[in-house]
Design a protein around this motif. Sequence first.
Motif, mmCIF file in Angstrom:
data_model
loop_
_atom_site.group_PDB
_atom_site.id
_atom_site.type_symbol
_atom_site.label_atom_id
_atom_site.label_comp_id
_atom_site.label_asym_id
_atom_site.label_seq_id
_atom_site.Cartn_x
_atom_site.Cartn_y
_atom_site.Cartn_z
ATOM 1 N N UNK A 172 -22.568 -4.565 -10.473
ATOM 2 C CA UNK A 172 -20.994 -4.674 -10.205
ATOM 3 C C UNK A 172 -20.371 -3.274 -9.788
ATOM 4 N N UNK A 173 -19.593 -3.491 -8.707
ATOM 5 C CA UNK A 173 -19.061 -2.373 -8.464
ATOM 6 C C UNK A 173 -17.382 -2.746 -7.730
ATOM 7 N N UNK A 174 -16.738 -2.024 -8.619
ATOM 8 C CA UNK A 174 -15.348 -2.329 -8.281
ATOM 9 C C UNK A 174 -14.576 -1.034 -7.523
ATOM 10 N N UNK A 175 -13.937 -1.209 -6.566
ATOM 11 C CA UNK A 175 -13.364 -0.182 -5.854
ATOM 12 C C UNK A 175 -11.938 -0.426 -5.680
ATOM 13 N N UNK A 176 -11.068 0.432 -5.842
ATOM 14 C CA UNK A 176 -9.706 0.557 -5.862
ATOM 15 C C UNK A 176 -9.099 1.546 -5.146
ATOM 16 N N UNK A 177 -7.928 1.251 -4.313
ATOM 17 C CA UNK A 177 -7.561 2.326 -3.152
ATOM 18 C C UNK A 177 -5.961 2.062 -3.461
ATOM 19 N N UNK A 178 -5.082 2.932 -2.975
ATOM 20 C CA UNK A 178 -3.785 3.032 -2.689
ATOM 21 C C UNK A 178 -3.858 2.932 -1.072
ATOM 22 N N UNK A 179 -2.820 2.153 -0.605
ATOM 23 C CA UNK A 179 -2.496 2.304 0.659
ATOM 24 C C UNK A 179 -0.990 2.407 0.802
ATOM 25 N N UNK A 180 -0.536 3.293 1.625
ATOM 26 C CA UNK A 180 0.786 3.785 2.016
ATOM 27 C C UNK A 180 1.006 3.297 3.521
ATOM 28 N N UNK A 181 1.909 2.359 3.814
ATOM 29 C CA UNK A 181 2.413 2.125 5.065
ATOM 30 C C UNK A 181 2.975 2.918 5.888
ATOM 31 N N UNK A 182 2.762 3.230 7.361
ATOM 32 C CA UNK A 182 3.630 4.225 8.066
ATOM 33 C C UNK A 182 3.750 3.550 9.110
ATOM 34 N N UNK A 183 5.285 3.568 9.343
ATOM 35 C CA UNK A 183 6.145 2.742 10.560
ATOM 36 C C UNK A 183 6.892 3.853 11.227
ATOM 37 N N UNK A 184 6.685 3.845 12.474
ATOM 38 C CA UNK A 184 7.557 4.744 13.313
ATOM 39 C C UNK A 184 8.141 3.958 14.411
ATOM 40 N N UNK A 185 9.563 4.447 14.689
ATOM 41 C CA UNK A 185 10.391 3.720 15.390
ATOM 42 C C UNK A 185 11.320 4.815 16.170
ATOM 43 N N UNK A 186 11.490 4.583 17.372
ATOM 44 C CA UNK A 186 12.349 5.543 18.281
ATOM 45 C C UNK A 186 13.977 4.912 18.523
ATOM 46 N N UNK A 187 13.995 3.520 18.470
ATOM 47 C CA UNK A 187 15.242 2.925 18.714
ATOM 48 C C UNK A 187 15.217 1.583 17.866
ATOM 49 N N UNK A 188 16.204 0.895 17.853
ATOM 50 C CA UNK A 188 16.313 -0.171 17.282
ATOM 51 C C UNK A 188 16.708 -1.495 18.201
ATOM 52 N N UNK A 189 16.303 -1.185 19.343
ATOM 53 C CA UNK A 189 16.480 -2.163 20.450
ATOM 54 C C UNK A 189 15.911 -3.445 20.251
ATOM 55 N N UNK A 190 16.617 -4.649 20.609
ATOM 56 C CA UNK A 190 15.763 -5.772 20.272
ATOM 57 C C UNK A 190 14.723 -6.214 21.201
ATOM 58 N N UNK A 191 13.675 -6.555 20.633
ATOM 59 C CA UNK A 191 12.446 -7.040 21.251
ATOM 60 C C UNK A 191 12.139 -8.376 21.265
#
Length: 355
Positions: A172-191
């Motif tokens: 049995x092998x248990x693996x645990x990880x943290x994941x940090x999301x990275x979001x990059x934006x240059x404007x807030x124009x509607x899409x």
Amino acid sequence: MKRKAICTLLLVSSLSIIFPFTILKGSAAEFNFGVETVVPKNQVDKKKTYFDLMVEPGQKQILEINLRNDTDNDVKINPLIHSATTNLNGVVEYGENDIEADSTLLYKMEDIVKTEEEVIIPAKGNYVLKLDVTLPKKEFDGVVAGGIILQEDTEGTDEKQNKNQVNKGLSIKNEFAYIVAILLRENEDEIKPELQLNDVFPDQVNARNVINVNIQNTMPMYMNQMTVKSKVTKKDDSQVLYESNKEGMQMAPNSNFDYPISLNGERLEAGEYTLEMTAASMGEEWHWTRDFKIDGDVAKKLNDSDVTIQKDYTWLYVIIGGIVILLAFILWVIFIRRKKKENEENKKQIANVDE
């Protein structure tokens, strides 16, 4: 028994938030280290513990993540950066996987953000992991999404644990990880959201036959609370053979995934079919009708490897039966000839006695 479990710690924020994933701050019982992001000045919402940044073309920036080790041993981490993708369950993944980048993705997160390949967090100590961010010089709309996965390198420890487990009859092998999301934006124009249906084809998921429908989000925005309704019929026939309805899915910006329609253990049959599908998200709705064909050799190959289909051995029984009948006929012929020969010899012996 062999089992491998990979656990990722993520906190789900309010459903009204466009980017609903973050890391779990601090450490958990399964971890030998803790993670805490340093929120920068250009963070869109400073209450969020993932990186959601308003940036500019060509901008360079250093992001920091505090890594804490409360154990008595050094902890080795191999950070990995990857663009956000969508898996077959309609769930956004920020970590490394084997999903290919979508054709509409302009910039990969791993090309924008760089960091160390290996980090040692000293025993009872801390380490500040730095992320070097270099934005493309060309301006972009929407969001570039990805994440960094932080997982302990336990190669030596795993070998020792696996050896002990094998001795006990377990693996049995248990693996645990943290994941940090990275979001990059240059404007807030509607899409304006846009979904496309790319392809329909027979395939398998976990060795079970499905009809896969490749759905593509061509825009640099998340598709939240997505619903899909689908049905498959024979071409020019109204009888529904297979159907699938699912709610609450999400797609990453500029990504695609294969939506599986289960055959529920039925055999694939060669022929021409029609798919009708409706998808809805972000206040928009898309309806597609697509004809597709299943070739005989493809159907046979998939049916042979589907673990839920009871194999048809009729042809084998026919062959075995034929062989048995043939052997019985041969033995019968041999018996008749031998009997005939014995009768002839007996007649000769009687004739000799009479003389």
